[in-house]
Structures are given as C-alpha cells and as structure tokens.
Scaffold this active site. Structure first.
Site, PDB file in Angstrom:
ATOM      1  N   GLY A  36      56.927 -32.355  -9.756  1.00  0.00           N
ATOM      2  CA  GLY A  36      57.461 -33.145  -8.640  1.00  0.00           C
ATOM      3  C   GLY A  36      56.839 -34.539  -8.633  1.00  0.00           C
ATOM      4  O   GLY A  36      57.532 -35.548  -8.464  1.00  0.00           O
ATOM      5  N   HIS A  37      55.523 -34.593  -8.852  1.00  0.00           N
ATOM      6  CA  HIS A  37      54.862 -35.911  -8.933  1.00  0.00           C
ATOM      7  C   HIS A  37      55.366 -36.675 -10.162  1.00  0.00           C
ATOM      8  O   HIS A  37      55.582 -37.888 -10.105  1.00  0.00           O
ATOM      9  CB  HIS A  37      53.343 -35.749  -9.059  1.00  0.00           C
ATOM     10  CG  HIS A  37      52.685 -35.138  -7.861  1.00  0.00           C
ATOM     11  ND1 HIS A  37      52.168 -33.866  -7.857  1.00  0.00           N
ATOM     12  CD2 HIS A  37      52.468 -35.632  -6.612  1.00  0.00           C
ATOM     13  CE1 HIS A  37      51.641 -33.609  -6.676  1.00  0.00           C
ATOM     14  NE2 HIS A  37      51.815 -34.653  -5.897  1.00  0.00           N
ATOM     15  N   GLY A 147      57.959 -37.777  -1.798  1.00  0.00           N
ATOM     16  CA  GLY A 147      58.865 -36.669  -2.096  1.00  0.00           C
ATOM     17  C   GLY A 147      59.566 -36.170  -0.839  1.00  0.00           C
ATOM     18  O   GLY A 147      58.974 -36.161   0.251  1.00  0.00           O
ATOM     19  N   GLN A 148      60.804 -35.736  -1.014  1.00  0.00           N
ATOM     20  CA  GLN A 148      61.572 -35.217   0.131  1.00  0.00           C
ATOM     21  C   GLN A 148      61.001 -33.907   0.658  1.00  0.00           C
ATOM     22  O   GLN A 148      61.231 -33.535   1.807  1.00  0.00           O
ATOM     23  CB  GLN A 148      63.042 -35.024  -0.257  1.00  0.00           C
ATOM     24  CG  GLN A 148      63.911 -34.706   0.967  1.00  0.00           C
ATOM     25  CD  GLN A 148      65.316 -34.291   0.632  1.00  0.00           C
ATOM     26  OE1 GLN A 148      65.930 -34.888  -0.244  1.00  0.00           O
ATOM     27  NE2 GLN A 148      65.822 -33.269   1.319  1.00  0.00           N
ATOM     28  N   GLN A 153      56.735 -36.245   6.769  1.00  0.00           N
ATOM     29  CA  GLN A 153      55.792 -37.269   6.301  1.00  0.00           C
ATOM     30  C   GLN A 153      56.539 -38.531   5.850  1.00  0.00           C
ATOM     31  O   GLN A 153      56.138 -39.654   6.171  1.00  0.00           O
ATOM     32  CB  GLN A 153      54.967 -36.702   5.141  1.00  0.00           C
ATOM     33  CG  GLN A 153      54.151 -37.727   4.391  1.00  0.00           C
ATOM     34  CD  GLN A 153      53.206 -37.116   3.386  1.00  0.00           C
ATOM     35  OE1 GLN A 153      52.125 -36.693   3.737  1.00  0.00           O
ATOM     36  NE2 GLN A 153      53.587 -37.075   2.113  1.00  0.00           N
ATOM     37  N   SER A 185      54.774 -27.483  -5.160  1.00  0.00           N
ATOM     38  CA  SER A 185      53.710 -27.961  -4.289  1.00  0.00           C
ATOM     39  C   SER A 185      52.389 -27.604  -4.955  1.00  0.00           C
ATOM     40  O   SER A 185      52.279 -26.546  -5.588  1.00  0.00           O
ATOM     41  CB  SER A 185      53.799 -27.256  -2.925  1.00  0.00           C
ATOM     42  OG  SER A 185      52.568 -27.364  -2.248  1.00  0.00           O
ATOM     43  N   ARG A 187      49.962 -26.563  -3.584  1.00  0.00           N
ATOM     44  CA  ARG A 187      49.403 -25.386  -2.910  1.00  0.00           C
ATOM     45  C   ARG A 187      50.063 -24.084  -3.352  1.00  0.00           C
ATOM     46  O   ARG A 187      49.589 -23.007  -2.961  1.00  0.00           O
ATOM     47  CB  ARG A 187      49.526 -25.535  -1.397  1.00  0.00           C
ATOM     48  CG  ARG A 187      48.589 -26.593  -0.827  1.00  0.00           C
ATOM     49  CD  ARG A 187      48.647 -26.618   0.685  1.00  0.00           C
ATOM     50  NE  ARG A 187      47.567 -27.381   1.260  1.00  0.00           N
ATOM     51  CZ  ARG A 187      47.708 -28.601   1.804  1.00  0.00           C
ATOM     52  NH1 ARG A 187      48.885 -29.201   1.803  1.00  0.00           N
ATOM     53  NH2 ARG A 187      46.660 -29.213   2.337  1.00  0.00           N
TER      54      ARG A 187
HETATM   55  O1  PAF Z   1      51.691 -36.050   0.337  1.00  0.00           O
HETATM   56  C1  PAF Z   1      50.500 -36.249   0.014  1.00  0.00           C
HETATM   57  O2  PAF Z   1      50.052 -35.910  -1.095  1.00  0.00           O
HETATM   58  C2  PAF Z   1      49.560 -36.914   1.009  1.00  0.00           C
HETATM   59  O3  PAF Z   1      49.861 -36.542   2.311  1.00  0.00           O
HETATM   60  C3  PAF Z   1      49.500 -38.432   0.864  1.00  0.00           C
HETATM   61  C4  PAF Z   1      50.825 -39.095   1.176  1.00  0.00           C
HETATM   62  C5  PAF Z   1      49.062 -38.809  -0.544  1.00  0.00           C
HETATM   63  C6  PAF Z   1      48.461 -39.002   1.842  1.00  0.00           C
HETATM   64  O4  PAF Z   1      47.192 -38.491   1.584  1.00  0.00           O
END
Ligand code: PAF
Length: 283
Positions: A36-37, A147-148, A153, A185, A187
């Site tokens: 995703g990143h 990301g969506q 956020q 994710s 996590r």
């Molecule tokens: O989505 C994340 O990984 C975090 O919430 C972020 C935007 C890097 C802020 O620490």
C-alpha cells in the site's frame, strides 16, 4: 537517496529546493512499509519533482494501552523499498528531534476528530494532526499522499492543511488489498492465523452494502444492518462501528446519497481493523 535524521538537515534541503521552484511530494508514514505504501510512493513519484518519505512512529497518536512499543520497526527493509522506488529523501527523525524538551503544542481538527476513530481512540487525531502539521512545515510539500484506508485521517488532514494554510494539498490513493479483500495495514501482522482467515469479513460486509445500494436500497439503517448481518457470520469479529456518512463532514446520513462513504471498524481479539468504501455516482 539521502537519509536525514535532523530537522536542520531536512529544512535546509527543502528550503533550497523551494527557492528553485521544485515541486516536493511527501508520503508520511510510520514505517513497516507494505505494498500500500509502495503504491503511494509510485503515485507520488510520478507527480512530483522531488519525493520525501517520512518514517516516524509518532508517540502522541498512540493511546496508553495501544501498540506504540510493539509497532513494527524495520528501517533496513523500509529504506531498501524507498531506494528501489526512487525516493529522494528519507526523513527519519528521532522522538527528541520532533518533540524536544519543552514541546507544548498540539493541533486539533475539532469537528472531524469527534466521531468514529476519534471516539474510540481519544487523542489519536490530535497526535496525527500535530505531526502532519510539523512534517509539512519542515518538508514544505506541494502534495501530501495518503491512503484511502484511513479515510477519516485523509479527510482530517485535508482540512488541517487548508485551515492552517500549510501550502500543501492532499492526494488520496486507493486502498491496496490482499487477494481476499483485506486492506493492507502494517498492523495485519498482529493477526493470528485464525483471525487472519476471519479478517476479510469487514470488506465482505462493505461489499454486501455496496451491492444493496446498487440494487436500489437507500435507507442508511438498512444498509448498516446488511453490513452488520454479513459481519455477524464471522464468530471472531466484533463490530465497533458501521456507518454511512457524508464524505466531507463524516456526519452520519439517514439516506445513502451519491459520494457517501461506508465506514467500518471491527475487532478480532485485540486487533482493530478499519476499512471503507465510497458509493460512486454510478451506483
Ligand atoms: O497513517 C499513518 O501512517 C500516520 O498516521 C501518519 C499520517 C504518518 C502520521 O503519523
């Protein structure tokens, strides 16, 4: 790829590029990078002249009983991924660089922090807003890529950048999923094998709701019930919230309208999963 660990090095670089009119993109992350990143970084790489990825596990956005100490930290593989994707700068500040002794400021995006994740994770969004505001003032990006999957956020950061005139806009990139639909994710690695098998049920619930909207259902309470019933087929899953919301205000809707967002959070044991789907105009 340059690696900056100090505020001073980061700001010197961004100030010199700014003077030359270079378009800087920022992908803010907490590391433990996954596909995703990588998708965010690739989108950013295509739209910016210079690309900064930040890696910082940000203490204030974790609650007291949350996973700050066990959050995965994998600097070497994260740096390898960024290098391979053509990132120009990896910004990896220490806690003391970002929050030196005496640090006393916190940013709150009031109305957008109240519901959903904000209600379950008190203080979380103040932590996010504060670090994103700091990152933007140090890196001075024109675009921040998010990301969506973390829909609330992204909405909140968009508001933050606009309200504080931080000079950046948000580009939201689609959620990347495993083959069975689970949103990626960092996590997900906390899931036991049984929880991992159960985890796609959240996306299945959202898809069931989306299918109902396509079939003409408009009542938000019926849509929510459809999601809840689908998720209830999985005995390990506990619903935290399911809602049909306005995509800008995140307020619940009573009827599904074009552009509404379906938001959901479930718990599998101690692991929380969140996900969402947008109801597009053609549905
Ligand atoms: O989505 C994340 O990984 C975090 O919430 C972020 C935007 C890097 C802020 O620490």
């Amino acid at each position: 790829m340059r690696i900056f660990r100090t505020v001073r090095a980061m700001t010197a670089w961004s100030a010199s590029l700014h003077r030359e009119g270079v378009v800087i993109g920022l992908v803010p992350t907490m590391g433990a990078l996954h596909a995703g990143h990588r998708a965010l970084i690739r989108t950013a790489r295509l739209s910016c002249d210079a690309l900064v990825v930040s890696l910082f596990v940000n203490p204030p956005q974790f609650g007291l009983r949350e996973d700050f100490s066990r959050y995965p930290r994998r600097f070497r593989s994260d740096a390898g991924l960024c290098r391979a994707e053509g990132v120009d700068v990896l910004f990896v500040p220490t806690g003391d660089e970002m929050y030196p002794p005496g640090f006393a400021t916190s940013v709150a995006v009031q109305s957008l922090s109240r519901r959903w994740e904000g209600a379950r994770r008190p203080g979380h969004f103040e932590g996010v807003a504060t670090i994103v505001a700091k990152l933007c003032s140090l890196v001075r990006p024109e675009i921040a890529f998010l990301g969506q999957k973390d829909f609330q956020q992204a909405v909140l950061v968009r508001r933050l950048l606009e309200d504080l005139n931080l000079g950046a806009r948000v580009v939201v990139c689609p959620t990347v999923r495993d083959d069975d639909g689970l949103a990626l994710s960092s996590r997900n690695q906390y899931l036991t094998p049984a929880q991992r098998r159960a985890a796609p049920v959240l996306y299945a619930g959202l898809k069931a709701a989306q299918a109902a909207v396509r079939a003409g259902v408009r009542s938000a309470s019926r849509i929510t019930r459809i999601m809840r019933d689908r998720i209830a087929t999985e005995p390990l899953a506990r619903v935290e919230y399911l809602s049909v919301c306005d995509p800008h205000t995140l307020e619940p809707l009573s009827r599904v309208t074009r552009g509404a967002v379906l938001l959901g959070a479930i718990r599998l044991g101690r692991v929380r999963l969140i996900d969402n789907l947008l109801i597009r105009g053609d549905q």
